[in-house]
Scaffold this motif. Structure first.
Motif, short mmCIF file in Angstrom:
data_model
loop_
_atom_site.label_atom_id
_atom_site.label_comp_id
_atom_site.label_asym_id
_atom_site.label_seq_id
_atom_site.Cartn_x
_atom_site.Cartn_y
_atom_site.Cartn_z
N UNK A 63 0.94 -1.18 -0.12
CA UNK A 63 0.18 -0.20 -0.17
C UNK A 63 1.03 1.36 -0.02
N UNK A 64 0.95 2.28 -0.97
CA UNK A 64 1.54 3.30 -1.14
C UNK A 64 1.39 4.06 0.03
N UNK A 65 0.35 4.71 0.57
CA UNK A 65 -0.30 5.21 1.21
C UNK A 65 0.40 5.17 2.68
N UNK A 66 0.59 3.54 3.21
CA UNK A 66 0.91 3.09 4.00
C UNK A 66 2.19 3.81 4.45
N UNK A 67 2.76 3.21 2.76
CA UNK A 67 4.16 4.57 3.43
C UNK A 67 4.22 5.60 3.63
N UNK A 154 5.04 20.73 1.45
CA UNK A 154 4.79 21.10 3.05
C UNK A 154 4.01 20.71 3.46
N UNK A 155 2.53 20.38 3.38
CA UNK A 155 1.60 20.72 4.63
C UNK A 155 2.14 19.30 5.50
N UNK A 156 2.74 18.56 5.30
CA UNK A 156 3.15 17.96 6.71
C UNK A 156 3.65 18.57 7.60
N UNK A 157 4.84 19.86 7.27
CA UNK A 157 5.84 20.32 8.11
C UNK A 157 5.00 21.83 8.37
N UNK A 158 3.82 22.06 7.32
CA UNK A 158 2.85 22.68 8.31
C UNK A 158 2.04 21.98 9.30
N UNK A 159 1.04 21.75 9.27
CA UNK A 159 0.37 20.97 10.44
C UNK A 159 1.53 20.29 11.20
N UNK A 160 3.11 19.81 11.84
CA UNK A 160 3.05 19.67 12.46
C UNK A 160 3.78 20.69 13.32
N UNK A 232 -6.90 15.82 11.64
CA UNK A 232 -8.35 15.81 11.29
C UNK A 232 -8.91 17.43 10.96
N UNK A 233 -8.76 18.18 12.17
CA UNK A 233 -9.15 19.68 11.88
C UNK A 233 -9.13 20.20 10.15
N UNK A 234 -7.55 20.03 10.24
CA UNK A 234 -6.85 20.78 9.35
C UNK A 234 -6.76 20.26 7.89
N UNK A 235 -6.41 19.19 7.55
CA UNK A 235 -6.28 18.93 6.32
C UNK A 235 -7.46 17.46 6.17
N UNK A 236 -7.95 16.60 7.22
CA UNK A 236 -8.75 15.82 6.73
C UNK A 236 -7.30 14.70 6.13
N UNK A 237 -6.02 14.10 6.27
CA UNK A 237 -5.25 13.90 5.79
C UNK A 237 -4.47 14.11 4.26
N UNK A 238 -5.88 15.31 3.86
CA UNK A 238 -5.27 15.49 1.84
C UNK A 238 -3.87 16.82 2.32
N UNK A 239 -3.48 17.41 1.32
CA UNK A 239 -4.46 17.10 -0.72
C UNK A 239 -3.34 15.17 -0.86
N UNK A 240 -4.32 14.74 -1.13
CA UNK A 240 -4.26 13.12 -1.52
C UNK A 240 -3.44 12.31 -1.06
N UNK A 241 -4.13 12.90 0.72
CA UNK A 241 -3.43 11.41 1.22
C UNK A 241 -2.15 12.45 1.97
N UNK A 242 -1.74 13.73 1.75
CA UNK A 242 -0.08 13.81 1.74
C UNK A 242 0.41 13.98 3.04
#
Length: 291
Positions: A63-67, A154-160, A232-242
């Motif tokens: 599963x690519x999403x798992x990685x 950049x989205x993960x760095x922004x959320x963290x 869950x509040x900021x991105x709901x896992x998006x964009x595209x699960x990233x």
């Protein structure tokens, strides 16, 4: 002599420990075992379970999403390790006998009392490229603000970054409590011997904060591994699960895709990662204390 009097030396501790052990065994141990059992089945959460063995775990490996989620969890862990260091630095700064320092302490404490959902909403506004504070700051410099929550890189760095705000405040409180318990006579003796600044911090203060440091690092890493609510509040896992993490992918697979067996497999991997970290960290801590 009655049985109670003869054995009260161990009966009293057992009585006091029993409620906590019962709650821990029911909520933590039993739930973990049930999750492991569910991970070996295909189950939609309502109908009968179908035994599939290790099929859910084999699917995870393909599963690519798992990685992607696993990579994001590693980013969370590495960035959350900044929280103890920043918390210690702020604690040392506000632990000074300066007029008005209590107000400064309360300002740093504010993020800790906010719900993660509130922190997420605040930073969604902050990052907004059209009217957010970040956009205003870029506008003052004549630059175009980035759409951080829409950028897969950049989205993960922004959320963290948003999640670090209350985590640093939590670590600051821990270190403030630790600093208040440092033996003043030891500090005075070190000053007489000429210890100042960095030498005082490294050789006198930090060794006395080892237990607090252990707690701050352990809580930060575990918090990073189970990160869910602010995503869950900021991105709901998006964009595209990233921006999804293992905890959010587990929730998404279980609640939205009705794949509770697959979600439980993700939860089992996550639990294993947390357990390995805690065991390794405790081993290192105990070995350093023996030395």
């Amino acid at each position: 002599m009655s049985f109670w009097r003869r054995h009260r030396a161990w009966l009293y501790p057992v009585i006091f420990l029993l409620p906590g052990v019962a709650v821990f065994g029911t909520i933590i141990v039993a739930s973990a075992l049930e999750s492991l059992w569910v991970s070996l089945h295909s189950w939609d959460g309502m109908g009968p379970k179908t035994w599939v063995g290790l099929a859910n775990f084999r699917e995870l490996l393909d599963d690519p999403q798992f990685y992607t989620s696993l990579k994001n969890n590693l980013i969370w862990v590495l960035m959350f390790l900044l929280a103890p260091a920043l918390g210690l630095a702020i604690a040392l700064g506000v632990n000074q006998p300066i007029r008005g320092i209590r107000l400064v302490k309360s300002l740093f404490f504010v993020p800790l009392v906010l719900a993660p959902a509130a922190v997420g909403v605040i930073f969604v506004w902050f990052y907004d490229p059209s009217f957010g504070l970040l956009a205003k700051l870029y506008g003052l410099a004549g630059a175009t603000p980035p759409a951080l929550l829409s950028d897969e890189r950049l989205v993960t760095f922004a959320v963290v970054g948003a999640a670090l705000w209350p985590q640093v405040a939590f670590c600051m409180i821990l270190f403030l409590a630790g600093l208040s318990n440092i033996d003043e006579s030891v500090l005075s003796a070190a000053r007489v011997d000429g210890a100042r600044g960095w030498r005082m911090l490294v050789h006198i203060v930090l060794p006395q904060l080892s237990q607090v440091n252990f707690l701050a690092i352990a809580v930060s890493v575990i918090g990073a591994l189970r990160s869910f609510d602010i995503i869950a509040v900021m991105t709901q896992g998006g964009p595209f699960g990233s921006s999804a993490t293992l905890a959010y992918q587990m929730y998404e697979q279980s609640i939205f895709s009705y794949r509770f067996g697959y979600g439980a497999a993700i939860a089992t991997v996550l639990f294993g990662g947390v357990a390995v970290f805690i065991a390794w960290y405790l081993h290192r801590l105990l070995r350093s204390e023996r030395i």
